[in-house]
Scaffold this motif. Sequence first.
Motif, PDB file in Angstrom:
ATOM      1  N   MET A 277      30.690  34.045  28.472  1.00  0.00           N
ATOM      2  CA  MET A 277      31.109  35.207  29.244  1.00  0.00           C
ATOM      3  C   MET A 277      32.247  35.912  28.516  1.00  0.00           C
ATOM      4  O   MET A 277      33.164  35.286  28.024  1.00  0.00           O
ATOM      5  CB  MET A 277      31.574  34.768  30.626  1.00  0.00           C
ATOM      6  N   ARG A 278      32.173  37.205  28.472  1.00  0.00           N
ATOM      7  CA  ARG A 278      33.200  37.991  27.811  1.00  0.00           C
ATOM      8  C   ARG A 278      34.370  38.249  28.755  1.00  0.00           C
ATOM      9  O   ARG A 278      34.192  38.421  29.951  1.00  0.00           O
ATOM     10  CB  ARG A 278      32.653  39.333  27.364  1.00  0.00           C
ATOM     11  N   THR A 279      35.543  38.328  28.185  1.00  0.00           N
ATOM     12  CA  THR A 279      36.734  38.659  28.957  1.00  0.00           C
ATOM     13  C   THR A 279      36.696  40.137  29.300  1.00  0.00           C
ATOM     14  O   THR A 279      36.436  40.971  28.430  1.00  0.00           O
ATOM     15  CB  THR A 279      37.994  38.365  28.123  1.00  0.00           C
ATOM     16  N   PRO A 280      36.958  40.504  30.551  1.00  0.00           N
ATOM     17  CA  PRO A 280      36.987  41.927  30.909  1.00  0.00           C
ATOM     18  C   PRO A 280      38.048  42.672  30.102  1.00  0.00           C
ATOM     19  O   PRO A 280      39.094  42.125  29.777  1.00  0.00           O
ATOM     20  CB  PRO A 280      37.344  41.925  32.390  1.00  0.00           C
ATOM     21  N   LEU A 281      37.774  43.903  29.779  1.00  0.00           N
ATOM     22  CA  LEU A 281      38.680  44.743  29.011  1.00  0.00           C
ATOM     23  C   LEU A 281      39.663  45.408  29.969  1.00  0.00           C
ATOM     24  O   LEU A 281      39.263  45.997  30.970  1.00  0.00           O
ATOM     25  CB  LEU A 281      37.868  45.800  28.261  1.00  0.00           C
ATOM     26  N   ARG A 282      40.956  45.292  29.670  1.00  0.00           N
ATOM     27  CA  ARG A 282      41.986  45.952  30.463  1.00  0.00           C
ATOM     28  C   ARG A 282      42.600  47.052  29.613  1.00  0.00           C
ATOM     29  O   ARG A 282      43.049  46.802  28.510  1.00  0.00           O
ATOM     30  CB  ARG A 282      43.056  44.971  30.902  1.00  0.00           C
TER      31      ARG A 282
ATOM     32  N   ARG B 223      30.713  44.690  29.558  1.00  0.00           N
ATOM     33  CA  ARG B 223      31.877  43.819  29.511  1.00  0.00           C
ATOM     34  C   ARG B 223      32.727  43.886  30.773  1.00  0.00           C
ATOM     35  O   ARG B 223      33.399  42.935  31.124  1.00  0.00           O
ATOM     36  CB  ARG B 223      32.720  44.217  28.301  1.00  0.00           C
TER      37      ARG B 223
END
Length: 65
Positions: free
Chosen positions: A1-6, A32
């Motif tokens: 799972m990819r880390t959400p982009l902030r 993402r």
Amino acid sequence: MRTPLRVAIIGAGPAGIYAADALMKSDACAHRGVSIDLYERMPAPFGLIRYGVAPDHPRIKGIIT
């Protein structure tokens, strides 16, 4: 799972609003997940639009509504 982009966007004028809109419509957001924070120094968003700069441009009218 990819880390959400902030993402933090400084300035909620036309450029900041367009950047946030483009990012939300991008493939990166769809695959993402993106969290966007808009920071504005003034008490209301939209930058120079508040003062009537280019009010006849269709894209800017769409932002205001």
